[in-house]
Motif scaffolding. Structure first.
Motif, PDB file in Angstrom:
ATOM      1  N   LYS A  37       0.855  -1.190   0.000  1.00  0.00           N
ATOM      2  CA  LYS A  37       0.000   0.000   0.000  1.00  0.00           C
ATOM      3  C   LYS A  37       0.885   1.232   0.000  1.00  0.00           C
ATOM      4  O   LYS A  37       1.877   1.303   0.728  1.00  0.00           O
ATOM      5  CB  LYS A  37      -0.904  -0.005   1.232  1.00  0.00           C
ATOM      6  N   THR A  38       0.533   2.199  -0.861  1.00  0.00           N
ATOM      7  CA  THR A  38       1.289   3.442  -0.868  1.00  0.00           C
ATOM      8  C   THR A  38       0.971   4.248   0.382  1.00  0.00           C
ATOM      9  O   THR A  38      -0.130   4.165   0.933  1.00  0.00           O
ATOM     10  CB  THR A  38       0.960   4.295  -2.103  1.00  0.00           C
ATOM     11  N   ARG A  39       1.958   5.030   0.824  1.00  0.00           N
ATOM     12  CA  ARG A  39       1.725   5.990   1.902  1.00  0.00           C
ATOM     13  C   ARG A  39       1.922   7.411   1.389  1.00  0.00           C
ATOM     14  O   ARG A  39       1.217   8.323   1.794  1.00  0.00           O
ATOM     15  CB  ARG A  39       2.649   5.704   3.088  1.00  0.00           C
ATOM     16  N   PHE A  40       2.898   7.589   0.490  1.00  0.00           N
ATOM     17  CA  PHE A  40       3.110   8.875  -0.171  1.00  0.00           C
ATOM     18  C   PHE A  40       3.347   8.616  -1.653  1.00  0.00           C
ATOM     19  O   PHE A  40       3.921   7.589  -2.032  1.00  0.00           O
ATOM     20  CB  PHE A  40       4.315   9.620   0.424  1.00  0.00           C
ATOM     21  N   VAL A  41       2.896   9.555  -2.489  1.00  0.00           N
ATOM     22  CA  VAL A  41       3.074   9.430  -3.936  1.00  0.00           C
ATOM     23  C   VAL A  41       3.649  10.732  -4.473  1.00  0.00           C
ATOM     24  O   VAL A  41       3.411  11.816  -3.926  1.00  0.00           O
ATOM     25  CB  VAL A  41       1.740   9.112  -4.651  1.00  0.00           C
ATOM     26  N   SER A  42       4.416  10.630  -5.558  1.00  0.00           N
ATOM     27  CA  SER A  42       4.928  11.805  -6.259  1.00  0.00           C
ATOM     28  C   SER A  42       5.206  11.397  -7.695  1.00  0.00           C
ATOM     29  O   SER A  42       5.118  10.212  -8.055  1.00  0.00           O
ATOM     30  CB  SER A  42       6.210  12.335  -5.600  1.00  0.00           C
ATOM     31  N   ALA A  43       5.570  12.376  -8.525  1.00  0.00           N
ATOM     32  CA  ALA A  43       5.905  12.069  -9.911  1.00  0.00           C
ATOM     33  C   ALA A  43       7.220  11.306 -10.007  1.00  0.00           C
ATOM     34  O   ALA A  43       7.488  10.651 -11.017  1.00  0.00           O
ATOM     35  CB  ALA A  43       5.983  13.358 -10.731  1.00  0.00           C
ATOM     36  N   ALA A  44       8.056  11.378  -8.957  1.00  0.00           N
ATOM     37  CA  ALA A  44       9.353  10.698  -8.979  1.00  0.00           C
ATOM     38  C   ALA A  44       9.277   9.269  -8.465  1.00  0.00           C
ATOM     39  O   ALA A  44      10.077   8.419  -8.862  1.00  0.00           O
ATOM     40  CB  ALA A  44      10.368  11.483  -8.158  1.00  0.00           C
ATOM     41  N   ASP A 100       3.610  11.515 -15.321  1.00  0.00           N
ATOM     42  CA  ASP A 100       2.859  12.741 -15.573  1.00  0.00           C
ATOM     43  C   ASP A 100       2.235  13.235 -14.262  1.00  0.00           C
ATOM     44  O   ASP A 100       1.583  12.461 -13.553  1.00  0.00           O
ATOM     45  CB  ASP A 100       1.763  12.445 -16.601  1.00  0.00           C
ATOM     46  N   PRO A 101       2.411  14.513 -13.897  1.00  0.00           N
ATOM     47  CA  PRO A 101       1.778  15.038 -12.677  1.00  0.00           C
ATOM     48  C   PRO A 101       0.263  14.842 -12.652  1.00  0.00           C
ATOM     49  O   PRO A 101      -0.332  14.746 -11.579  1.00  0.00           O
ATOM     50  CB  PRO A 101       2.144  16.527 -12.701  1.00  0.00           C
ATOM     51  N   ALA A 102      -0.372  14.769 -13.830  1.00  0.00           N
ATOM     52  CA  ALA A 102      -1.816  14.527 -13.870  1.00  0.00           C
ATOM     53  C   ALA A 102      -2.152  13.162 -13.283  1.00  0.00           C
ATOM     54  O   ALA A 102      -3.197  12.980 -12.654  1.00  0.00           O
ATOM     55  CB  ALA A 102      -2.331  14.636 -15.305  1.00  0.00           C
ATOM     56  N   LEU A 103      -1.262  12.176 -13.491  1.00  0.00           N
ATOM     57  CA  LEU A 103      -1.474  10.850 -12.916  1.00  0.00           C
ATOM     58  C   LEU A 103      -1.367  10.905 -11.394  1.00  0.00           C
ATOM     59  O   LEU A 103      -2.141  10.251 -10.682  1.00  0.00           O
ATOM     60  CB  LEU A 103      -0.457   9.867 -13.491  1.00  0.00           C
ATOM     61  N   TYR A 109      -6.480  11.976  -5.598  1.00  0.00           N
ATOM     62  CA  TYR A 109      -7.940  12.026  -5.544  1.00  0.00           C
ATOM     63  C   TYR A 109      -8.507  10.694  -5.052  1.00  0.00           C
ATOM     64  O   TYR A 109      -9.391  10.660  -4.190  1.00  0.00           O
ATOM     65  CB  TYR A 109      -8.499  12.365  -6.923  1.00  0.00           C
ATOM     66  N   ARG A 110      -7.973   9.592  -5.583  1.00  0.00           N
ATOM     67  CA  ARG A 110      -8.434   8.275  -5.128  1.00  0.00           C
ATOM     68  C   ARG A 110      -8.121   8.068  -3.659  1.00  0.00           C
ATOM     69  O   ARG A 110      -8.925   7.520  -2.904  1.00  0.00           O
ATOM     70  CB  ARG A 110      -7.774   7.175  -5.952  1.00  0.00           C
ATOM     71  N   GLY A 111      -6.920   8.497  -3.251  1.00  0.00           N
ATOM     72  CA  GLY A 111      -6.539   8.348  -1.851  1.00  0.00           C
ATOM     73  C   GLY A 111      -7.434   9.138  -0.926  1.00  0.00           C
ATOM     74  O   GLY A 111      -7.792   8.673   0.157  1.00  0.00           O
ATOM     75  N   GLU A 112      -7.821  10.359  -1.350  1.00  0.00           N
ATOM     76  CA  GLU A 112      -8.708  11.175  -0.523  1.00  0.00           C
ATOM     77  C   GLU A 112     -10.078  10.524  -0.394  1.00  0.00           C
ATOM     78  O   GLU A 112     -10.695  10.551   0.673  1.00  0.00           O
ATOM     79  CB  GLU A 112      -8.840  12.574  -1.129  1.00  0.00           C
TER      80      GLU A 112
END
Length: 235
Positions: A37-44, A100-103, A109-112
């Protein structure tokens, strides 16, 4: 592999999402699947909670929320954190190419949306606000907050210091929260008075414990619904 990109080059956002990691098996042509499970996400890249520790620079293919596969590798691994679902180890995973930052916005949004999935549960809660102390009962819990049933709810917008223990866990939680809304109707004593609170920057280990409990209760509720007999329409 790309080596001149780091997590610090891009803003990161908190988002708890399911992720599948396909990592190679030493001496075998096939890869093994690790569900985390992700906890933080970024473009990198991502910070992922996994049920085991992977070596640094382990190459892998990751799929976030059943999306397209992304090539990445492990750049750091933390110590394990005990949760109701077992020990989870935080890993830093760097994409070979930034996404892509849009991703990333879609992930956030899904996480929220998932952060506000509520599960019914009951346990005592103590709270303090502006030098006064109160107590109540949590009646539903989410990754982002809880509803505290109490006769003396704090006013909306105020900060409260919460202290509580989750069922079957010895750890005592102490965290700040903001009162998002409150309900008290003295003309209708049969209604439940209380306040909905939003957690403010919980400790990573405590957030992981709440996340694991909510996940387990959501799964149990889904299994109960799936196993319930279909209703027969009345004539």
């Amino acid at each position: 592999m790309t080596t001149d990109i780091t997590h610090a080059d891009y803003p990161r956002f908190e988002a708890y999402l399911p992720v599948e990691c396909a990592a190679p098996i030493s001496g075998r042509p096939s890869a093994r699947l690790i569900v985390g499970k992700t906890r933080f996400v970024s473009a990198a890249g991502l910070e992922i909670l996994m049920p085991e520790t992977l070596p640094l620079r382990t190459p892998m293919t990751v799929r976030v929320a059943q999306g397209d596969p992304l090539r990445a590798h492990v750049v750091w691994a933390d110590q394990g954190t005990p949760t109701p679902a077992g020990t989870r180890v935080a890993h830093g995973v760097l994409f070979e190419q930034p996404v892509d930052p849009a991703l990333v916005k879609q992930w956030v949004y899904r996480g929220e949306r998932q952060a506000y999935a509520r599960v019914p549960i009951r346990f005592p809660v103590e709270y303090g606000q502006a030098g006064t102390a109160g107590h109540g009962t949590c009646t539903n819990l989410s990754r982002g907050g809880m509803f505290v049933a109490t006769r003396e709810p704090a006013p909306p917008g105020s900060q409260v210091a919460l202290t509580f223990n989750l069922p079957n866990l010895s750890h005592t939680f102490s965290m700040l929260a903001r009162v998002a809304w409150m309900h008290r109707d003295e003309t209708k004593p049969e209604t439940t008075s209380g306040m909905g609170v939003q957690f403010l920057d919980p400790k990573p280990a405590e957030g992981a414990l709440i996340d694991a409990l909510v996940d387990r209760l959501c799964s149990e509720m889904s299994l109960a619904l799936d196993s319930s007999p279909p209703t027969t329409p009345s004539h």
